[in-house]
Motif scaffolding. Structure first.
Motif, PDB file in Angstrom:
ATOM      1  N   PRO A   7      18.383  -4.409  51.832  1.00 14.53           N
ATOM      2  CA  PRO A   7      17.392  -4.381  51.060  1.00 14.53           C
ATOM      3  C   PRO A   7      16.426  -3.073  50.958  1.00 14.53           C
ATOM      4  O   PRO A   7      16.069  -2.201  52.484  1.00 14.53           O
ATOM      5  CB  PRO A   7      17.153  -5.743  51.518  1.00 14.53           C
ATOM      6  N   ALA A   8      15.430  -2.918  50.580  1.00 15.45           N
ATOM      7  CA  ALA A   8      14.237  -1.887  50.268  1.00 15.45           C
ATOM      8  C   ALA A   8      12.988  -2.425  51.167  1.00 15.45           C
ATOM      9  O   ALA A   8      12.195  -2.075  51.765  1.00 15.45           O
ATOM     10  CB  ALA A   8      14.151  -1.583  48.881  1.00 15.45           C
ATOM     11  N   ALA A   9      13.099  -4.285  51.584  1.00 16.00           N
ATOM     12  CA  ALA A   9      11.719  -4.419  52.174  1.00 16.00           C
ATOM     13  C   ALA A   9      12.277  -4.635  53.958  1.00 16.00           C
ATOM     14  O   ALA A   9      13.434  -5.030  53.237  1.00 16.00           O
ATOM     15  CB  ALA A   9      11.473  -6.397  51.264  1.00 16.00           C
ATOM     16  N   PRO A  10      11.644  -4.303  54.030  1.00 21.44           N
ATOM     17  CA  PRO A  10      11.673  -4.179  55.575  1.00 21.44           C
ATOM     18  C   PRO A  10      11.919  -5.262  56.567  1.00 21.44           C
ATOM     19  O   PRO A  10      12.474  -5.862  57.269  1.00 21.44           O
ATOM     20  CB  PRO A  10      10.286  -3.166  56.407  1.00 21.44           C
ATOM     21  N   ASN A  11      11.409  -6.061  55.808  1.00 24.75           N
ATOM     22  CA  ASN A  11      11.077  -8.211  56.923  1.00 24.75           C
ATOM     23  C   ASN A  11      12.489  -7.821  55.930  1.00 24.75           C
ATOM     24  O   ASN A  11      13.742  -8.864  56.594  1.00 24.75           O
ATOM     25  CB  ASN A  11      10.155  -9.214  56.020  1.00 24.75           C
ATOM     26  N   LEU A  12      12.855  -7.885  55.316  1.00 25.10           N
ATOM     27  CA  LEU A  12      14.947  -8.219  54.615  1.00 25.10           C
ATOM     28  C   LEU A  12      15.566  -7.348  55.124  1.00 25.10           C
ATOM     29  O   LEU A  12      16.837  -7.358  55.805  1.00 25.10           O
ATOM     30  CB  LEU A  12      15.168  -8.282  53.353  1.00 25.10           C
ATOM     31  N   GLU A  13      15.557  -6.201  55.547  1.00 25.90           N
ATOM     32  CA  GLU A  13      16.180  -5.179  56.258  1.00 25.90           C
ATOM     33  C   GLU A  13      16.762  -5.390  57.409  1.00 25.90           C
ATOM     34  O   GLU A  13      17.808  -5.375  57.848  1.00 25.90           O
ATOM     35  CB  GLU A  13      15.436  -3.566  55.979  1.00 25.90           C
ATOM     36  N   LYS A  14      15.766  -5.331  58.225  1.00 20.64           N
ATOM     37  CA  LYS A  14      15.778  -6.333  59.726  1.00 20.64           C
ATOM     38  C   LYS A  14      16.848  -7.340  59.052  1.00 20.64           C
ATOM     39  O   LYS A  14      17.436  -7.616  60.563  1.00 20.64           O
ATOM     40  CB  LYS A  14      14.404  -6.946  59.937  1.00 20.64           C
TER      41      LYS A  14
END
Length: 108
Positions: free
Chosen positions: A80-87
């Protein structure tokens, strides 16, 4: 340092400076000393660099391994592009700690 302080585990970390040609000798030497291998990458752990590392180590240092080598990487989904979802997709520090503890037989 978290592994040393909280779990009394000391690790050798080897960062390969190039993948082609791959200098596998430091990894093999580490496995011969420790008897363990955890290969970590941000890509998927299927048909990636971690599987190549494990393959090379097993072919050269099979008798030195005390436990089966482990590979960890991202989940088998698009990142995902969103940092919180990338984690949630990429391996995190706790994932590595859990895998190392598993290699050492320290499940809590």
């Amino acid at each position: 340092f978290q592994l040393i302080l909280e779990h009394e585990v000391v690790c050798e970390v080897i960062i390969l400076s190039s993948l082609q040609p791959m200098d596998i000798a430091p990894v093999v030497e580490s496995v011969e000393r420790t008897g363990r291998l955890l290969a970590v990458e941000e890509g998927v752990p299927i048909a990636g660099i971690v599987t190549e590392i494990v393959s090379k180590v097993v072919s050269q240092a099979w008798t030195s391994l005390k436990v089966a080598p482990r590979c960890i990487g991202s989940l088998l989904v698009s990142i995902p592009a969103a940092p919180n979802l990338e984690k949630t997709v990429l391996p995190q520090v706790q994932d590595v700690i859990d895998a190392i503890r598993g290699l050492n037989g320290r499940w809590e």
